[in-house]
Design an enzyme around this catalytic site. Sequence first.
Site, PDB file in Angstrom:
ATOM      1  N   GLU A 106      57.065   8.859  57.960  1.00  0.00           N
ATOM      2  CA  GLU A 106      58.001   9.537  57.068  1.00  0.00           C
ATOM      3  C   GLU A 106      57.304  10.569  56.195  1.00  0.00           C
ATOM      4  OE1 GLU A 106      61.538   6.258  56.411  1.00  0.00           O
ATOM      5  OE2 GLU A 106      59.742   6.047  55.183  1.00  0.00           O
ATOM      6  N   GLU A 178      46.413   5.332  54.058  1.00  0.00           N
ATOM      7  CA  GLU A 178      45.285   5.604  53.162  1.00  0.00           C
ATOM      8  C   GLU A 178      44.551   6.820  53.722  1.00  0.00           C
ATOM      9  OE1 GLU A 178      42.165   6.247  51.029  1.00  0.00           O
ATOM     10  OE2 GLU A 178      43.585   4.756  50.278  1.00  0.00           O
ATOM     11  N   SER A 234      44.608   5.356  43.037  1.00  0.00           N
ATOM     12  CA  SER A 234      45.634   4.331  42.817  1.00  0.00           C
ATOM     13  C   SER A 234      44.957   3.085  42.254  1.00  0.00           C
ATOM     14  CB  SER A 234      46.351   4.017  44.137  1.00  0.00           C
ATOM     15  OG  SER A 234      47.050   5.153  44.602  1.00  0.00           O
ATOM     16  N   CYS A 356      57.499   6.332  45.614  1.00  0.00           N
ATOM     17  CA  CYS A 356      56.176   5.741  45.818  1.00  0.00           C
ATOM     18  C   CYS A 356      56.282   4.271  46.202  1.00  0.00           C
ATOM     19  CB  CYS A 356      55.353   5.861  44.537  1.00  0.00           C
ATOM     20  SG  CYS A 356      54.823   7.534  44.181  1.00  0.00           S
TER      21      CYS A 356
END
Length: 364
Positions: A106, A178, A234, A356
């Site tokens: 996506e 990642e 993150s 997110c």
Amino acid sequence: MAQELMFEEPRRGKPPRHLADFDAEGRASAVAALGLPPFRAKQLAHQYYGRLIADPRQMTDLPAAVREQIAETMFPNLLTAAREVTCDAGQTRKTLWRATDGVTLESVLMRYPQRNTVCISSQAGCGMACPFCATGQGGLTRNLSTAEILEQVRAAAAALRDEFGDRLSNVVFMGMGEPLANYARVLAAVRRITEPPPMGFGISARSVTVSTVGLAPAIRKLADERLGVTLALSLHAPDDELRDTLVPVNNRWKISEALEAAHYYAEVTGRRVSVEYALIREVNDQPWRADLLGKRLHRALGPLVHVNLIPLNPTPGSDWDASPKPVEREFVKRVRAQGVSCTVRDTRGREISAACGQLAAEGG
């Protein structure tokens, strides 16, 4: 049962080669292999990166006799839009893409008054196993090729131009995966995103963000590339005890190692590091954790850090929830009190699972 970390993708076939997989030398070789003159390589790159055309049949400056051959050998249809959904009065659009092997991924296009941003995926799925993230819970299917990454950018830029008469200004590697676990392909994609046409899309490196859960050696390696892109770390917890659970890669590289690598990145590039922190009710939103976060970041990065607080976005099967607004405001105040810039991110796309931590490439 907790997901295991996956740094290596499962073995499976590679996507077909595409013009966007090649650098200038590779394009020249591919064109020569077709028996075409060298200038065609630059011509094809200009069509793709400059005019955002991915179908040689529409490239009218090519001889009609070679368009089909070029289409078959250099422009395979890598991604097909299986579904599109919009929200925020049409300003946010999530696209579910299907690759040639059936794998789904996506991307999210977000229009703002002063900028247009596409959030792109670097992997199909993710092997980092963060328990509050829908992508991480699904596991890693495979790495995306450089061209599959770039096709998400080209499609967004073409949609903005054709539908709104506007330009793509920002690219964020904050979709599925990642990015630093797919280092070589992401690096090649970043180079082509930032190089001017006909070598790339010509988007400013300062407008490109690469996120990571904290793969410390790869952060240092990215710093040494001196690309000048924004690094987003993150973090999600200021203490190892909690982060070991929320971000399992912390069992490999502790917070101190991630922050040392982030400091190195800021020092080498001169760019401020963005720290992402999903605020989870009664999990990581305590006042003492806000104090500790501010202290650790100020000590490690000084003025070269900004905290983006992200109200936790709901994911299927999760009992966790976003922190109440008063708790959120107190958290911001305490981080700022330590001399660290901190704001709450404007969360887009929550109702279409485009925010997110919500991308899961389901359906289609």
